[in-house]
Design an enzyme around this catalytic site. Structure first.
Site, mmCIF file in Angstrom:
data_model
loop_
_atom_site.group_PDB
_atom_site.id
_atom_site.type_symbol
_atom_site.label_atom_id
_atom_site.label_comp_id
_atom_site.label_asym_id
_atom_site.label_seq_id
_atom_site.Cartn_x
_atom_site.Cartn_y
_atom_site.Cartn_z
ATOM 1 N N ASP A 1 49.581 -70.032 -3.887
ATOM 2 C CA ASP A 1 48.893 -68.968 -2.881
ATOM 3 C C ASP A 1 48.161 -69.959 -1.747
ATOM 4 O OD1 ASP A 1 50.192 -66.851 -4.115
ATOM 5 O OD2 ASP A 1 48.173 -66.302 -5.167
ATOM 6 N N GLY B 1 49.245 -67.739 -12.943
ATOM 7 C CA GLY B 1 50.512 -67.374 -12.216
ATOM 8 C C GLY B 1 51.019 -69.127 -12.277
ATOM 9 N N GLY C 1 44.425 -71.303 -11.138
ATOM 10 C CA GLY C 1 43.765 -70.809 -10.032
ATOM 11 C C GLY C 1 42.218 -70.182 -10.065
ATOM 12 N N ASP C 2 41.855 -69.507 -9.370
ATOM 13 C CA ASP C 2 40.535 -69.021 -9.788
ATOM 14 C C ASP C 2 39.874 -68.736 -10.871
ATOM 15 O OD1 ASP C 2 38.115 -68.303 -7.942
ATOM 16 O OD2 ASP C 2 38.548 -66.259 -8.376
ATOM 17 N N HIS D 1 68.446 -61.863 16.987
ATOM 18 C CA HIS D 1 67.736 -61.464 15.879
ATOM 19 C C HIS D 1 66.291 -61.659 16.101
ATOM 20 C CE1 HIS D 1 67.583 -65.998 16.265
ATOM 21 N NE2 HIS D 1 66.355 -65.830 16.142
ATOM 22 N N ASP E 1 45.135 -70.427 -1.934
ATOM 23 C CA ASP E 1 43.904 -69.576 -1.719
ATOM 24 C C ASP E 1 42.499 -70.260 -2.221
ATOM 25 O OD1 ASP E 1 44.612 -69.088 -4.207
ATOM 26 O OD2 ASP E 1 44.555 -67.135 -4.117
ATOM 27 N N ARG F 1 57.966 -68.596 -6.860
ATOM 28 C CA ARG F 1 57.295 -69.283 -7.710
ATOM 29 C C ARG F 1 57.987 -70.319 -8.627
ATOM 30 N NH1 ARG F 1 53.515 -65.255 -9.920
ATOM 31 N NH2 ARG F 1 53.860 -65.939 -12.033
ATOM 32 N N ALA G 1 50.895 -86.542 -15.372
ATOM 33 C CA ALA G 1 50.120 -87.266 -14.950
ATOM 34 C C ALA G 1 48.518 -87.326 -15.837
ATOM 35 C CB ALA G 1 49.493 -87.109 -13.408
ATOM 36 N N VAL G 2 48.250 -86.211 -16.151
ATOM 37 C CA VAL G 2 47.055 -86.301 -17.059
ATOM 38 C C VAL G 2 47.390 -86.841 -18.273
ATOM 39 C CG1 VAL G 2 45.291 -84.754 -18.296
ATOM 40 C CG2 VAL G 2 46.085 -84.128 -16.075
ATOM 41 N N ARG H 1 47.671 -65.069 -18.241
ATOM 42 C CA ARG H 1 46.479 -64.494 -17.579
ATOM 43 C C ARG H 1 45.563 -63.856 -18.814
ATOM 44 N NH1 ARG H 1 47.756 -64.535 -12.050
ATOM 45 N NH2 ARG H 1 49.769 -63.935 -11.415
ATOM 46 N N ARG I 1 49.757 -89.034 -19.083
ATOM 47 C CA ARG I 1 49.936 -90.777 -19.113
ATOM 48 C C ARG I 1 48.867 -91.258 -18.819
ATOM 49 N NH1 ARG I 1 56.032 -90.995 -17.812
ATOM 50 N NH2 ARG I 1 56.760 -89.984 -19.931
ATOM 51 N N SER J 1 41.159 -69.551 -13.776
ATOM 52 C CA SER J 1 41.084 -70.740 -14.773
ATOM 53 C C SER J 1 39.702 -71.461 -14.384
ATOM 54 C CB SER J 1 42.035 -71.681 -14.189
ATOM 55 O OG SER J 1 43.108 -70.934 -13.963
ATOM 56 N N ALA K 1 59.479 -67.713 13.085
ATOM 57 C CA ALA K 1 59.568 -66.284 13.207
ATOM 58 C C ALA K 1 58.913 -65.849 14.443
ATOM 59 C CB ALA K 1 58.714 -65.968 11.867
ATOM 60 N N ARG L 1 49.150 -63.050 -2.388
ATOM 61 C CA ARG L 1 47.833 -62.338 -2.861
ATOM 62 C C ARG L 1 46.945 -62.201 -1.457
ATOM 63 N NH1 ARG L 1 46.366 -61.785 -8.312
ATOM 64 N NH2 ARG L 1 47.556 -63.782 -8.867
ATOM 65 N N THR M 1 48.613 -73.187 -7.788
ATOM 66 C CA THR M 1 49.055 -71.890 -7.395
ATOM 67 C C THR M 1 49.890 -72.029 -5.979
ATOM 68 O OG1 THR M 1 48.234 -69.751 -6.429
ATOM 69 C CG2 THR M 1 46.523 -71.573 -6.356
HETATM 70 O O1 F6P Z 1 48.941 -65.965 -7.763
HETATM 71 C C1 F6P Z 1 50.396 -66.111 -7.570
HETATM 72 C C2 F6P Z 1 51.240 -64.860 -7.308
HETATM 73 O O2 F6P Z 1 52.496 -65.379 -7.385
HETATM 74 C C3 F6P Z 1 50.761 -64.099 -6.153
HETATM 75 O O3 F6P Z 1 51.369 -64.742 -4.945
HETATM 76 C C4 F6P Z 1 51.278 -62.853 -6.564
HETATM 77 O O4 F6P Z 1 50.593 -61.675 -5.671
HETATM 78 C C5 F6P Z 1 51.092 -62.848 -7.887
HETATM 79 O O5 F6P Z 1 50.928 -64.204 -8.292
HETATM 80 C C6 F6P Z 1 52.031 -62.057 -8.693
HETATM 81 O O6 F6P Z 1 51.620 -61.985 -10.030
HETATM 82 P P1 F6P Z 1 52.722 -61.618 -11.296
HETATM 83 O O7 F6P Z 1 53.195 -62.931 -11.364
HETATM 84 O O8 F6P Z 1 51.626 -61.448 -12.471
HETATM 85 O O9 F6P Z 1 53.445 -60.376 -10.936
#
Ligand code: F6P
Length: 319
Positions: free
Chosen positions: A127, A11, A102-103, A215, A129, A252, A22-23, A72, A25, A105, A186, A171, A125
């Protein structure tokens, strides 16, 4: 080493372009040649590869997305896919790689290193994560995008005395919900890392309403459940005039924040330094404001830890 390649995978995330810049240059500054690989590992296998110069990466630091495109490509987990990729690396004379993603990759980067092509991973990413880094490239921008929406939703929620369930991405991780929830004030943050009790959520809303609160904002991480489902469950404990907003892919996109751009630049530059030292199989991170690297293998055994103290903090100050 004379020639390196760079790709973005999985993603996309705001700040990936700043990392690519950066890479590129830094590598050119150090006398290396740089090749861009379009569409991640899929493009590597297909040979969608082109030479970049310092101007290729001009005017991209402020842009969201990735100008190298992304995909992906689970096929790269198989040796057959990896060998096809290596064929292309040989054809273009690319000896080492920087992989931003991400993972998934990171798995590809490790396999390439094992085949003798040093590869270094940058955490890209929204996320947040990935283990062994406090922040990933794109997370800060995403949180700020979510925050802008929360502020807007608060306006209309107050006008109509409504409860909003705002579903955010992440995710399996609750980081986007945690940070945007605290920043947005919140009343409840619901994340996969913490059990929650719907009755308590309902009681909290009721208590707030009884004090004259106009609210209620509930930030829900997508890894817990869908917002519609949550609203339906909440409805069993009372009528809170609930509405649902699923923010989706707006999280995103957009121009990266200063923090994401700076961090991406630091990480990209460091990756080139490590490749020049003949190192590979490493993942770059940021820990306590310092750019660090760890063996990719260690990441696979580790777990990302969300800043759970924010959850407790929110319970103490937001009611
Ligand atoms: O990993 C980034 C992400 O935006 C997650 O937060 C989300 O669950 C997923 O990708 C959505 O994936 P796609 O863009 O393939 O629908």
């Amino acid at each position: 080493m004379k020639r390196i390649g760079i790709l973005t995978s999985g993603g996309d995330a705001p700040g990936m372009n700043a990392a690519i810049r950066a890479v590129t240059r830094k590598a050119i500054h150090e006398g290396l040649e740089v090749y861009g690989i379009n569409y991640g590992y899929a493009g590597l296998v297909a040979g969608d590869i082109f030479k970049m110069d310092e101007a290729t990466v001009g005017d991209i630091i402020q842009r969201g997305g990735t100008f190298l495109y992304s995909a992906r490509y689970p096929e790269f987990a198989q040796e057959e896919g990896q060998l096809k990729g290596i064929e292309q690396l040989n054809k273009f004379g690319i000896e080492a790689l920087v992989v931003i993603g991400g993972d998934g990759s990171y798995h590809g980067a490790l396999r390439l290193t094992e085949h003798g092509y040093n590869a270094i991973g940058l955490p890209g990413t929204i996320d947040n994560d990935i283990p062994y880094t406090d922040f990933t490239i794109g997370f800060d921008t995403s949180v700020n995008t979510v925050l802008e929406s929360i502020d807007r939703i608060r306006d209309t929620a107050t006008s109509h005395e409504r409860t909003f369930v705002i579903e955010v991405m992440g995710r399996g991780a609750g980081d986007i919900a945690l940070w945007s929830g605290v920043a947005g004030g919140a009343e409840a943050i619901i994340i996969p890392e913490k059990e929650f009790d719907m009755k308590q959520v309902a009681n909290k809303i009721r208590a707030g309403r009884n004090r004259g609160k106009k609210h209620t904002l509930i930030v829900l991480a997508e890894g817990v459940m869908h917002a519609d489902e949550f609203a339906e469950e909440l409805g069993k404990f009372g009528d809170f005039h609930t509405r649902v907003t699923v923010l989706g892919h707006v999280q995103r996109g957009g121009s990266p924040t200063a923090r994401d751009r700076v961090m991406a630049s630091q990480m990209g530059s460091y990756a080139v330094e490590l490749l020049m030292q003949g190192k590979g199989g490493l993942a770059i991170g940021i820990e306590n404001n310092k750019v660090v690297s760890h063996d990719i293998l260690d990441l696979f055994d580790a777990k990302h830890h969300s800043e759970i103290s924010l959850y407790d903090l929110n319970n103490d100050i937001s009611y």
